[in-house]
Design a protein around this motif. Structure first.
Motif, PDB file in Angstrom:
ATOM      1  N   GLU A   8      -9.594 -56.179 -19.436  1.00  0.00           N
ATOM      2  CA  GLU A   8      -9.793 -54.810 -18.982  1.00  0.00           C
ATOM      3  C   GLU A   8      -9.338 -54.681 -17.540  1.00  0.00           C
ATOM      4  OE1 GLU A   8     -13.708 -52.149 -18.120  1.00  0.00           O
ATOM      5  OE2 GLU A   8     -13.492 -52.950 -20.141  1.00  0.00           O
ATOM      6  N   GLN A  14      -6.836 -49.914 -12.295  1.00  0.00           N
ATOM      7  CA  GLN A  14      -7.155 -48.749 -13.109  1.00  0.00           C
ATOM      8  C   GLN A  14      -6.824 -47.457 -12.367  1.00  0.00           C
ATOM      9  OE1 GLN A  14      -7.601 -47.174 -16.213  1.00  0.00           O
ATOM     10  NE2 GLN A  14      -8.933 -48.947 -16.520  1.00  0.00           N
ATOM     11  N   GLU A  93     -12.524 -45.983 -19.539  1.00  0.00           N
ATOM     12  CA  GLU A  93     -12.187 -47.172 -18.765  1.00  0.00           C
ATOM     13  C   GLU A  93     -12.160 -46.862 -17.272  1.00  0.00           C
ATOM     14  OE1 GLU A  93     -10.466 -46.149 -21.415  1.00  0.00           O
ATOM     15  OE2 GLU A  93     -11.008 -47.704 -22.876  1.00  0.00           O
TER      16      GLU A  93
END
Length: 226
Positions: A8, A14, A93
């Motif tokens: 992740e 991100q 996310e």
């Protein structure tokens, strides 16, 4: 509460679709807060006045790390962070990375006697958020969530400022998520949590988004605040 999986993206990798961010905000939670509005929402509640946040525009993507850096740069007082939209849970996310980053920042701020609390608004009902492991984990990172779609018929009077008084608790009930064993205890302020005015009534002045004298997608701080 679990951490990110090995595959992740971290907060430094991100990105978040961001409509606007502003400090100070004093209407969306207790005390003086930083407000973050995400971009993108497919719920399309009738009567919503934030239609400019509906489109998931890739051009509004900013690194989560940049949002966290903006938060760390803010002057005091900073009692909490409020995340709204758009629909924050449609970017699970990115939302998880943002909230984990805020928690890590708190844990590293040993001089702070009162932790910064996290309040998140969602148009989804609370039971639906609990059914998904991904969104249930995010709930565990929040101190409080205010959930449920905007219902125009419960706001008699249209877009007048008084409609905001009808939103809290009726349109979007507040929940304090159950905290898993070993996780951070939920901080109870003992104060009523307000409705997000962007979900169906005119935005309050100085929020820093469209219609409030600001530019969408901007991390904004009032110059008078330092």
């Amino acid at each position: 509460m679990t951490g990110p999986s090995a595959d992740e993206p971290s907060a430094s990798e991100q990105t978040l679709l961001l409509a606007k961010a502003h400090y100070p905000v004093t209407t969306l939670g207790p005390g003086v807060r930083a407000g973050i509005w995400t971009q993108g929402c497919t719920l399309h509640c009738p009567g919503c006045l934030s239609r400019d946040t509906w489109e998931a525009d890739p051009g509004k993507a900013v690194p989560v790390a940049a949002v966290l850096g903006w938060l760390r740069s803010l002057p005091r007082p900073l009692d909490g962070v409020t995340v709204s939209g758009g629909e924050p849970f449609q970017q699970p996310e990115a939302l998880a990375a943002l909230l984990r980053g805020i928690r890590a920042w708190q844990d590293g701020s040993e001089h702070e006697t009162i932790p910064v609390d996290i309040l998140v608004y969602s148009g989804y009902v609370y039971s639906r958020l609990l059914r998904s492991a991904r969104t249930s984990e995010i709930l565990g990172l929040c101190d409080a969530v205010i959930t449920g779609p905007y219902v125009d018929r419960l706001n008699p009077g249209g877009d007048t400022p008084r409609t905001a008084l009808y939103s809290g608790g009726v349109v979007q009930p507040a929940h304090r998520p159950a905290v898993p064993a070993g996780a951070r205890a939920v901080r109870s302020s003992g104060r009523r949590l307000p409705a997000d005015r962007s979900r169906g009534s005119a935005p309050s002045p100085g929020v820093g988004g469209r219609g409030a004298g600001g530019k969408a997608g901007v991390l904004h701080r009032d110059p008078a605040e330092g």
